[in-house]
Scaffold this motif. Structure first.
Motif, short mmCIF file in Angstrom:
data_model
loop_
_atom_site.label_atom_id
_atom_site.label_comp_id
_atom_site.label_asym_id
_atom_site.label_seq_id
_atom_site.Cartn_x
_atom_site.Cartn_y
_atom_site.Cartn_z
N TRP A 117 0.82 -1.22 0.00
CA TRP A 117 0.00 0.00 0.00
C TRP A 117 0.86 1.27 0.00
O TRP A 117 0.44 2.30 -0.50
CB TRP A 117 -0.99 0.01 1.16
N HIS A 118 2.05 1.19 0.54
CA HIS A 118 2.91 2.38 0.51
C HIS A 118 3.30 2.74 -0.92
O HIS A 118 3.36 3.91 -1.28
CB HIS A 118 4.18 2.13 1.35
N ARG A 121 0.29 4.30 -2.57
CA ARG A 121 0.06 5.67 -2.07
C ARG A 121 1.11 6.64 -2.61
O ARG A 121 0.79 7.81 -2.87
CB ARG A 121 0.08 5.66 -0.53
N ARG A 125 -0.20 9.94 -4.57
CA ARG A 125 0.17 11.26 -4.09
C ARG A 125 0.89 12.06 -5.18
O ARG A 125 0.59 13.24 -5.39
CB ARG A 125 1.04 11.12 -2.83
N PRO A 142 5.67 7.29 2.04
CA PRO A 142 4.56 6.81 2.86
C PRO A 142 5.00 5.87 4.00
O PRO A 142 4.37 5.84 5.06
CB PRO A 142 3.66 6.09 1.85
N ASP A 146 4.03 6.75 7.83
CA ASP A 146 3.32 5.85 8.76
C ASP A 146 4.13 5.62 10.03
O ASP A 146 3.57 5.45 11.11
CB ASP A 146 3.04 4.50 8.08
N GLN A 174 -6.24 0.26 4.91
CA GLN A 174 -5.74 0.98 3.73
C GLN A 174 -6.80 0.98 2.63
O GLN A 174 -6.99 1.97 1.94
CB GLN A 174 -4.44 0.35 3.21
N TYR A 177 -9.62 3.43 3.85
CA TYR A 177 -9.24 4.83 3.98
C TYR A 177 -8.74 5.42 2.66
O TYR A 177 -9.09 6.53 2.30
CB TYR A 177 -8.17 4.94 5.07
N TYR A 178 -7.93 4.64 1.96
CA TYR A 178 -7.33 5.16 0.72
C TYR A 178 -7.97 4.58 -0.54
O TYR A 178 -7.52 4.86 -1.64
CB TYR A 178 -5.82 4.87 0.70
N LYS A 179 -8.98 3.74 -0.35
CA LYS A 179 -9.71 3.13 -1.49
C LYS A 179 -8.71 2.46 -2.45
O LYS A 179 -8.69 2.71 -3.65
CB LYS A 179 -10.54 4.17 -2.22
N LEU A 180 -7.92 1.56 -1.90
CA LEU A 180 -6.83 0.98 -2.69
C LEU A 180 -7.19 -0.32 -3.40
O LEU A 180 -6.46 -0.77 -4.28
CB LEU A 180 -5.59 0.74 -1.81
#
Ligand code: GDP
Ligand code: IMO
Ligand code: MG
Length: 426
Positions: A117-118, A121, A125, A142, A146, A174, A177-180
């Motif tokens: 996920w990092h 993200r 971003r 990211p 975190d 993740q 919150y981040y819709k991943l």
């Protein structure tokens, strides 16, 4: 000035970039590691790409220390390195393929994990920024974010009893919150396999450093990136998220800078920058083309072309003074062969006035007009030179000019990428 030799170094030696990275830290560590009892990597993560060329082949290392080719050295990955388990296992496979043992590798249990996920993200971003940074896309920013937010997973979580719950819970968060759209189960399965390979290399690095220090063993610290990519010092926001300077060692291994005997600042004989952000000494077209082609200035981690610049002694002197650097290593002197005159930046002006304080941020750096001196170049091939006095006079003069302006000796001059293509100046 420090009179200790570098080739026969003893005690604690740190290597840090005094630039925007990619100065040849990997090759310098490989050249120095034969005397090391410990090689300890601090700062950065898989954004790092350290190239080593030696009798075993050509290697691009991201997390594993570049001292790994000395089977007698213990190689530590410290707690402020962002550890991407996927990249780490790829590196292990790269070493397996060449028959290089990494039985002495220890990764600190408190280091943060860069998770899938990092990386997502990082990309998301970048797309939303007004001005992109040009990150490596490896999720390093990211990961540190975190850690600072105190929510990231640590290396020790991989081997904890509640490994499954921790990974699944965080992946689910993740997604929400981040819709991943992460496949939570697949991540768990993948990390189970990665952990099987990594498990036995997880440990505590700080007691090892302390004991080695107390016993007077030789410890070599391998930095990542360069001082002007530092999160606090660099050309913010065009920086990375950790501390490539000497403070990074303190944060990583609880070793105060005063306990380090030699601090080596490494730079190329010119500079490069990859990604976005200002570079006051950026070089114009033909010379830039020569440097990119001859210096093969293509990023080790991302394959992007690096932008070349003249050597900026204003920045290097600042890095030297602040980090109490005791000597410089200058690499890629061979790449300057055929360029004449060579420019060296010795001052900065803004609106016609001398700059006496470096604010380092990007807006400030973008306004700078560099002041240059010019020195004559040389035409001879220097890649086989191993003694300073055998360098062409103008090459000697180039190095002496650097020493004079920066006020520290140059103790290592690299004239080619291979192990041993070096002039040790003592
Ligand atoms: P690091 O990130 O600081 O370890 O540096 P990189 O490995 O990313 O980039 C340095 C590049 O320059 C690598 O491709 C090295 O093989 C190469 N290199 C290092 N020293 C020399 C040198 O003295 N001469 C030449 N021609 N290449 C060098
Ligand atoms: P080594 O250790 C050169 C640069 C990226 C980008 C900025 C932020 O090989 O010298 P990040 O992925 O860290 O969020 O990207 O920092 N950068 C490097 N440039 N060498 C490196 O490492 C770098 N690590 C990060 O290109 O501009
Ligand atoms: Mg690199």
């Amino acid at each position: 000035m420090n009179k200790e030799t570098l080739k026969n170094w003893r005690g604690t030696v740190a290597v840090m970039g005094v630039d925007w990275g990619d100065s040849g830290k990997g090759r310098l560590i490989d050249d120095l590691a034969s005397r090391a009892h410990i090689v300890a990597r601090y700062a950065g993560g898989s954004n790092t790409g350290h190239t080593v060329k030696n009798q075993y082949g050509r290697f691009a290392l991201h997390i594993i220390p570049s001292g790994i080719f000395n089977p007698k050295a213990i190689c530590l990955v410290g707690r402020n390195v962002a550890v991407d388990a996927e990249i780490l296992v790829e590196e292990m496979s790269q070493l397996d393929g060449s028959g290089i043992s990494y039985h002495n590798l220890i990764i600190d249990e408190q280091a943060s994990l860069t998770m899938p996920w990092h990386k997502l993200r990082d990309g998301l971003r970048e797309k939303r920024r007004d001005q992109i940074i040009g990150t490596t896309g490896h999720g390093v920013g990211p990961t540190y974010a975190d850690r600072t937010e105190r929510v990231g997973l640590l290396v020790k979580d991989l081997i904890s009893k509640d490994f499954k719950q921790k990974i699944e819970k965080e992946a689910q968060f993740q997604n929400e919150y981040y819709k991943l759209n992460l496949n939570v189960r697949a991540i768990y399965v993948k990390y189970t396999k990665l952990t099987a390979k990594i498990r036995k290399f997880i440990g505590k690095t700080i007691p090892i450093i302390r004991e080695a220090k107390n016993k007077g063993k030789n410890i070599l610290f391998e930095g990542a990136q360069g001082y002007f990519l530092d999160i606090d010092v660099g050309t913010y926001p065009f920086v990375t998220s950790s501390n490539p300077g000497i403070v990074g060692i303190w944060r990583c291994f609880d070793l105060h800078p005063s306990e380090i005997n030699q601090v080596i600042g490494i730079t190329k004989a010119y500079m490069t920058r990859v990604g976005e952000g200002p570079m006051p000494t950026k070089i114009s077209r033909e010379v830039a083309k020569h440097i990119v082609e001859k210096g093969k200035e293509i990023g080790t981690t991302t394959g992007r072309t690096r932008t070349p610049g003249w050597l900026d002694l204003v920045l290097i002197k600042a890095a030297v003074d602040i980090n109490k650097i005791t000597s410089l290593a200058v690499t890629k002197l061979d790449v300057l062969t055929g360029i004449s005159p060579i420019r060296i930046c010795v001052g900065y002006k803004i609106d016609g006035k001398d700059v006496d304080y470096l604010a380092h941020d990007a807006d400030f750096m973008a306004k700078i007009k560099p002041e240059y001196i010019e020195v004559a170049g040389w035409q001879e091939d220097i890649s086989d030179v191993r003694v300073f006095e055998r360098l062409p006079k103008n090459a000697q003069n180039y190095i002496k000019t650097i020493e004079k302006i920066v006020s520290v000796p140059v103790k290592f001059i690299a004239v080619g990428p291979e192990r041993g293509q070096v002039i040790w100046v003592d």
